[in-house]
Structure formats: C-alpha cells, structure tokens
Scaffold this motif. Structure first.
Motif, PDB file in Angstrom:
ATOM      1  N   ALA A  93       3.060   0.669  43.985  1.00 17.35           N
ATOM      2  CA  ALA A  93       4.250   0.145  43.314  1.00 17.35           C
ATOM      3  C   ALA A  93       4.696  -1.178  43.935  1.00 17.35           C
ATOM      4  O   ALA A  93       5.086  -2.121  43.228  1.00 17.35           O
ATOM      5  N   ALA A  94       4.629  -1.271  45.273  1.00 13.55           N
ATOM      6  CA  ALA A  94       5.022  -2.519  45.937  1.00 13.55           C
ATOM      7  C   ALA A  94       4.070  -3.649  45.551  1.00 13.55           C
ATOM      8  O   ALA A  94       4.500  -4.801  45.348  1.00 13.55           O
ATOM      9  N   ALA A  95       2.763  -3.343  45.454  1.00 11.75           N
ATOM     10  CA  ALA A  95       1.812  -4.382  45.060  1.00 11.75           C
ATOM     11  C   ALA A  95       2.076  -4.863  43.641  1.00 11.75           C
ATOM     12  O   ALA A  95       2.021  -6.073  43.358  1.00 11.75           O
ATOM     13  N   VAL A  96       2.387  -3.928  42.726  1.00  9.73           N
ATOM     14  CA  VAL A  96       2.677  -4.318  41.338  1.00  9.73           C
ATOM     15  C   VAL A  96       3.931  -5.178  41.270  1.00  9.73           C
ATOM     16  O   VAL A  96       3.983  -6.199  40.551  1.00  9.73           O
ATOM     17  N   LYS A  97       4.938  -4.798  42.049  1.00 13.22           N
ATOM     18  CA  LYS A  97       6.190  -5.582  42.054  1.00 13.22           C
ATOM     19  C   LYS A  97       5.952  -6.980  42.608  1.00 13.22           C
ATOM     20  O   LYS A  97       6.503  -7.977  42.091  1.00 13.22           O
ATOM     21  N   ALA A  98       5.142  -7.074  43.665  1.00 12.28           N
ATOM     22  CA  ALA A  98       4.848  -8.388  44.244  1.00 12.28           C
ATOM     23  C   ALA A  98       4.105  -9.265  43.238  1.00 12.28           C
ATOM     24  O   ALA A  98       4.377 -10.474  43.134  1.00 12.28           O
ATOM     25  N   GLU A  99       3.170  -8.675  42.493  1.00  9.64           N
ATOM     26  CA  GLU A  99       2.462  -9.448  41.471  1.00  9.64           C
ATOM     27  C   GLU A  99       3.421  -9.929  40.383  1.00  9.64           C
ATOM     28  O   GLU A  99       3.328 -11.079  39.919  1.00  9.64           O
ATOM     29  N   GLU A 100       4.341  -9.049  39.963  1.00  4.44           N
ATOM     30  CA  GLU A 100       5.313  -9.457  38.937  1.00  4.44           C
ATOM     31  C   GLU A 100       6.208 -10.582  39.435  1.00  4.44           C
ATOM     32  O   GLU A 100       6.487 -11.550  38.714  1.00  4.44           O
ATOM     33  N   ASP A 101       6.658 -10.481  40.716  1.00  2.00           N
ATOM     34  CA  ASP A 101       7.505 -11.544  41.274  1.00  2.00           C
ATOM     35  C   ASP A 101       6.735 -12.862  41.363  1.00  2.00           C
ATOM     36  O   ASP A 101       7.285 -13.937  41.084  1.00  2.00           O
ATOM     37  N   ALA A 102       5.465 -12.766  41.767  1.00  2.00           N
ATOM     38  CA  ALA A 102       4.667 -13.997  41.856  1.00  2.00           C
ATOM     39  C   ALA A 102       4.462 -14.619  40.483  1.00  2.00           C
ATOM     40  O   ALA A 102       4.517 -15.857  40.327  1.00  2.00           O
ATOM     41  N   ALA A 103       4.243 -13.794  39.445  1.00  2.00           N
ATOM     42  CA  ALA A 103       4.078 -14.326  38.095  1.00  2.00           C
ATOM     43  C   ALA A 103       5.370 -14.976  37.592  1.00  2.00           C
ATOM     44  O   ALA A 103       5.345 -16.050  36.968  1.00  2.00           O
ATOM     45  N   ALA A 104       6.503 -14.332  37.880  1.00  2.00           N
ATOM     46  CA  ALA A 104       7.784 -14.906  37.455  1.00  2.00           C
ATOM     47  C   ALA A 104       8.046 -16.233  38.157  1.00  2.00           C
ATOM     48  O   ALA A 104       8.526 -17.200  37.551  1.00  2.00           O
ATOM     49  N   ALA A 105       7.731 -16.306  39.459  1.00  2.00           N
ATOM     50  CA  ALA A 105       7.933 -17.564  40.193  1.00  2.00           C
ATOM     51  C   ALA A 105       7.028 -18.659  39.647  1.00  2.00           C
ATOM     52  O   ALA A 105       7.440 -19.826  39.536  1.00  2.00           O
ATOM     53  N   ALA A 106       5.790 -18.313  39.296  1.00  2.00           N
ATOM     54  CA  ALA A 106       4.888 -19.317  38.727  1.00  2.00           C
ATOM     55  C   ALA A 106       5.402 -19.828  37.388  1.00  2.00           C
ATOM     56  O   ALA A 106       5.331 -21.042  37.095  1.00  2.00           O
ATOM     57  N   GLU A 107       5.910 -18.922  36.573  1.00  2.00           N
ATOM     58  CA  GLU A 107       6.470 -19.354  35.291  1.00  2.00           C
ATOM     59  C   GLU A 107       7.675 -20.267  35.480  1.00  2.00           C
ATOM     60  O   GLU A 107       7.842 -21.265  34.763  1.00  2.00           O
ATOM     61  N   ALA A 108       8.525 -19.947  36.465  1.00  2.00           N
ATOM     62  CA  ALA A 108       9.700 -20.789  36.721  1.00  2.00           C
ATOM     63  C   ALA A 108       9.291 -22.171  37.201  1.00  2.00           C
ATOM     64  O   ALA A 108       9.881 -23.191  36.810  1.00  2.00           O
ATOM     65  N   GLU A 109       8.269 -22.243  38.059  1.00  2.00           N
ATOM     66  CA  GLU A 109       7.805 -23.547  38.526  1.00  2.00           C
ATOM     67  C   GLU A 109       7.194 -24.360  37.385  1.00  2.00           C
ATOM     68  O   GLU A 109       7.329 -25.592  37.325  1.00  2.00           O
ATOM     69  N   ALA A 110       6.490 -23.667  36.463  1.00  2.00           N
ATOM     70  CA  ALA A 110       5.894 -24.394  35.339  1.00  2.00           C
ATOM     71  C   ALA A 110       6.953 -24.909  34.376  1.00  2.00           C
ATOM     72  O   ALA A 110       6.796 -25.975  33.761  1.00  2.00           O
ATOM     73  N   ALA A 111       8.058 -24.187  34.219  1.00  2.00           N
ATOM     74  CA  ALA A 111       9.114 -24.623  33.295  1.00  2.00           C
ATOM     75  C   ALA A 111      10.041 -25.658  33.907  1.00  2.00           C
ATOM     76  O   ALA A 111      10.719 -26.393  33.194  1.00  2.00           O
ATOM     77  N   ALA A 112      10.126 -25.747  35.233  1.00  2.00           N
ATOM     78  CA  ALA A 112      11.050 -26.688  35.893  1.00  2.00           C
ATOM     79  C   ALA A 112      10.710 -28.140  35.587  1.00  2.00           C
ATOM     80  O   ALA A 112      11.604 -28.925  35.275  1.00  2.00           O
ATOM     81  N   PRO A 113       9.487 -28.653  35.654  1.00  2.00           N
ATOM     82  CA  PRO A 113       9.233 -30.095  35.355  1.00  2.00           C
ATOM     83  C   PRO A 113       9.469 -30.466  33.913  1.00  2.00           C
ATOM     84  O   PRO A 113       9.740 -31.637  33.605  1.00  2.00           O
ATOM     85  N   GLU A 114       9.450 -29.567  32.982  1.00  2.00           N
ATOM     86  CA  GLU A 114       9.649 -29.896  31.577  1.00  2.00           C
ATOM     87  C   GLU A 114      11.094 -30.283  31.279  1.00  2.00           C
ATOM     88  O   GLU A 114      11.363 -31.116  30.428  1.00  2.00           O
ATOM     89  N   ALA A 115      12.052 -29.700  31.993  1.00  2.00           N
ATOM     90  CA  ALA A 115      13.464 -29.999  31.735  1.00  2.00           C
ATOM     91  C   ALA A 115      13.802 -31.454  32.050  1.00  2.00           C
ATOM     92  O   ALA A 115      14.381 -32.161  31.228  1.00  2.00           O
ATOM     93  N   PRO A 116      13.475 -32.018  33.225  1.00  2.00           N
ATOM     94  CA  PRO A 116      13.795 -33.443  33.470  1.00  2.00           C
ATOM     95  C   PRO A 116      13.104 -34.389  32.476  1.00  2.00           C
ATOM     96  O   PRO A 116      13.650 -35.400  32.084  1.00  2.00           O
ATOM     97  N   ALA A 117      11.900 -34.086  32.072  1.00  2.00           N
ATOM     98  CA  ALA A 117      11.198 -34.956  31.123  1.00  2.00           C
ATOM     99  C   ALA A 117      11.949 -35.008  29.798  1.00  2.00           C
ATOM    100  O   ALA A 117      12.082 -36.050  29.168  1.00  2.00           O
ATOM    101  N   GLY A 118      12.492 -33.879  29.337  1.00  2.00           N
ATOM    102  CA  GLY A 118      13.257 -33.883  28.089  1.00  2.00           C
ATOM    103  C   GLY A 118      14.545 -34.655  28.227  1.00  2.00           C
ATOM    104  O   GLY A 118      14.989 -35.331  27.284  1.00  2.00           O
ATOM    105  N   GLU A 119      15.209 -34.589  29.383  1.00  2.00           N
ATOM    106  CA  GLU A 119      16.463 -35.332  29.588  1.00  2.00           C
ATOM    107  C   GLU A 119      16.214 -36.844  29.564  1.00  2.00           C
ATOM    108  O   GLU A 119      16.978 -37.612  29.034  1.00  2.00           O
ATOM    109  N   GLU A 120      15.111 -37.322  30.203  1.00  2.00           N
ATOM    110  CA  GLU A 120      14.806 -38.742  30.209  1.00  2.00           C
ATOM    111  C   GLU A 120      14.532 -39.259  28.809  1.00  2.00           C
ATOM    112  O   GLU A 120      14.901 -40.348  28.443  1.00  2.00           O
ATOM    113  N   ALA A 121      13.867 -38.471  27.962  1.00  2.00           N
ATOM    114  CA  ALA A 121      13.582 -38.898  26.606  1.00  2.00           C
ATOM    115  C   ALA A 121      14.869 -39.013  25.835  1.00  2.00           C
ATOM    116  O   ALA A 121      15.048 -39.913  25.045  1.00  2.00           O
TER     117      ALA A 121
END
Length: 271
Positions: free
Chosen positions: A243-271
């Motif tokens: 269960a701990a391994a599954v939770k760690a994988e889910e947290d890592a996937a969520a963090a990766a998604e957040a990092e991928a979505a973070a650079p898109e927000a400033p690019a939209g504001e500049e446009a």
C-alpha cells in the motif's frame, strides 16, 4: 622393456608397474619442487605430500561432449578446470551451511510431534490423469529416520492378516499427517519397533498406560497458534508495504503532472 626405478639417485632392480598419467604427473611435480622446499627447511617427505595434494587440486577434469552440438566426432573430449573449493568455501562447515540454506525453504513448519509408537493417519495425494484424490493410510510409527529435509517415518499396519509397511517423507507436499489419540498412551522403550514384524494378533499390539486428560491447549496447538499469528503479522506487513508503494507511485505521478502543468500557465499569461 620397462625402465628401472630411479628415485633420489638409487637405481632399483624392480621394474615400474603400470602407472596412470595422473600419478606420473604428481611424481614429476613432487620431484620438481622437492629441492626448493627442502632448502626452505621442509623435509622431502612433507614436500612430496604437499606437491601431490596441490597436483590433485589443480588436475584437469575430462568432460565428454558426446551428443552435444559442435562436436565433430562421437568421442570428442573437452578439458575443464576443477574448482577445488566449490560452493562450500573449502570446508565441511561451509558445506553444512550451504546445505542448510538450501534445505530450509523446503521443510515444513507445521508438522505434528512424531514419536515412535504413536498411531498416525497419513493422507497421500495421488494424481491420476487430470484428477487428484487423497488416499488415507493409518498405522503405528515403528521407526523415524531423521535426515533434515529427507526425514522419513515408517508406518506399519495389519490388513487381512498381512503386515503392510510404508515409508513416508514427512516434508513432502503430497503427504499430510494427523495423530490418532486413543484412551491411553503407548508404552515404548525402543527407538525401532521392528520386533512387531514377528508378532501376530493381540501380541502385536502395544501396551498402553492411562494418562489423565489435561485441560487446555496442547503444546502442539500452542505452537500452531503462534505460527499462525506470526504468518498473519508477516502478511499484514507485506500488505502495508504494498500500500505504501502504491501511494508513493500515486504521489510521484501527481507531482509530475503538477510540474508539467506549471510552465504552461506563464506562457498563457505572456500571450
């Protein structure tokens, strides 16, 4: 003609007997290192023995390759080096530890306490085609051969006036054992009850003595309860780790998604 025997400068009158290549190699090695070892303070007799042992340890082993791929002729041979130490570390103690490490996973830990004279009921799993069934067998344990994972018991019974004996490996996964308790405890003063083979009828029965029934669980039942609790705790730990391994994988996937979505927000504001 066979040449005479030349050892330490003495010529013998008796001819040499038929000697194998191995013994000739050993004698040549012994004669070659006798002089330097003698100079170091070791007697020639000890030098000969030492060189013989080293020659045997380093002797090549001939392995037949008949029938294998790549052999031109039927009697093709290959010379392979021998490992004198092997998997045992070069000592009997290391070999015993290696055997114990290999045999321990194959041994059962929930066996009944076997003793000579007890009445045991054995369930043997018999596979016939695609079906399997349990064949019951009940009799008196007349001998126990203790050999680690290869421990066996000899069970004897009388069927229609004929004595029948069967040997069962107690650690086999195809054999299940159960103790049959009667009104009394058999009186046995021998490690092997082979004398029962010569007795017939009532004489072949063991004498029993009355034993007061104890209140509470037996030592075997207590042992089995402790074993069950240990296995349950181990299973719970495995589940928690999964269960701990599954939770760690889910947290890592969520963090990766957040990092991928973070650079898109400033690019939209500049446009």
């Amino acid at each position: 003609t066979v040449p005479a025997l030349h050892v330490r400068g003495v010529v013998g009158t008796r001819p040499l007997a038929k000697t194998s290549k191995m013994s000739l190699r050993i004698s040549m090695n012994a004669m070659s290192i006798a002089a330097p070892v003698k100079a170091a303070g070791v007697t020639s007799k000890k030098a000969y023995a030492l060189s013989a042992r080293s020659a045997v340890a380093a002797a090549p082993r001939v392995v037949s390759l008949a029938g294998q791929r790549g052999c031109v002729s039927r009697g093709a041979l290959r010379v392979a080096a021998v490992n004198p130490r092997g998997n045992s570390g070069g000592s009997r103690k290391g070999l015993a530890k290696y055997v114990e490490r290999v045999d321990t996973p194959q041994m059962k830990d929930d066996l009944i306490p076997f003793r000579v004279g007890m009445t045991a009921k054995v369930g043997v799993t018999v596979v016939e085609g695609g079906k399997s069934r349990v064949q019951p067998y009940e009799g008196i344990v007349i001998a126990i051969h203790r050999a680690g994972v290869a421990t066996t018991i000899t069970v004897r019974k009388t069927f229609q006036g004929y004595g029948v004996e069967r040997i069962f490996p107690i650690h086999s996964p195809l054999c299940a054992f159960e103790e049959v308790r009667g009104a009394g405890k058999p009186v046995v003063r021998r490690a092997k009850l082979y004398y029962l083979r010569d007795l017939v009828g009532k004489k072949a029965k063991l004498k029993t003595r009355f034993v007061a029934k104890k209140v509470g669980a037996t030592r075997h039942e207590i042992k089995m309860e402790a074993l069950a609790a240990t296995k349950a705790a181990a299973a719970a730990e495995v589940e928690m780790a999964a269960a701990a391994a599954v939770k760690a994988e889910e947290d890592a996937a969520a963090a990766a998604e957040a990092e991928a979505a973070a650079p898109e927000a400033p690019a939209g504001e500049e446009a």
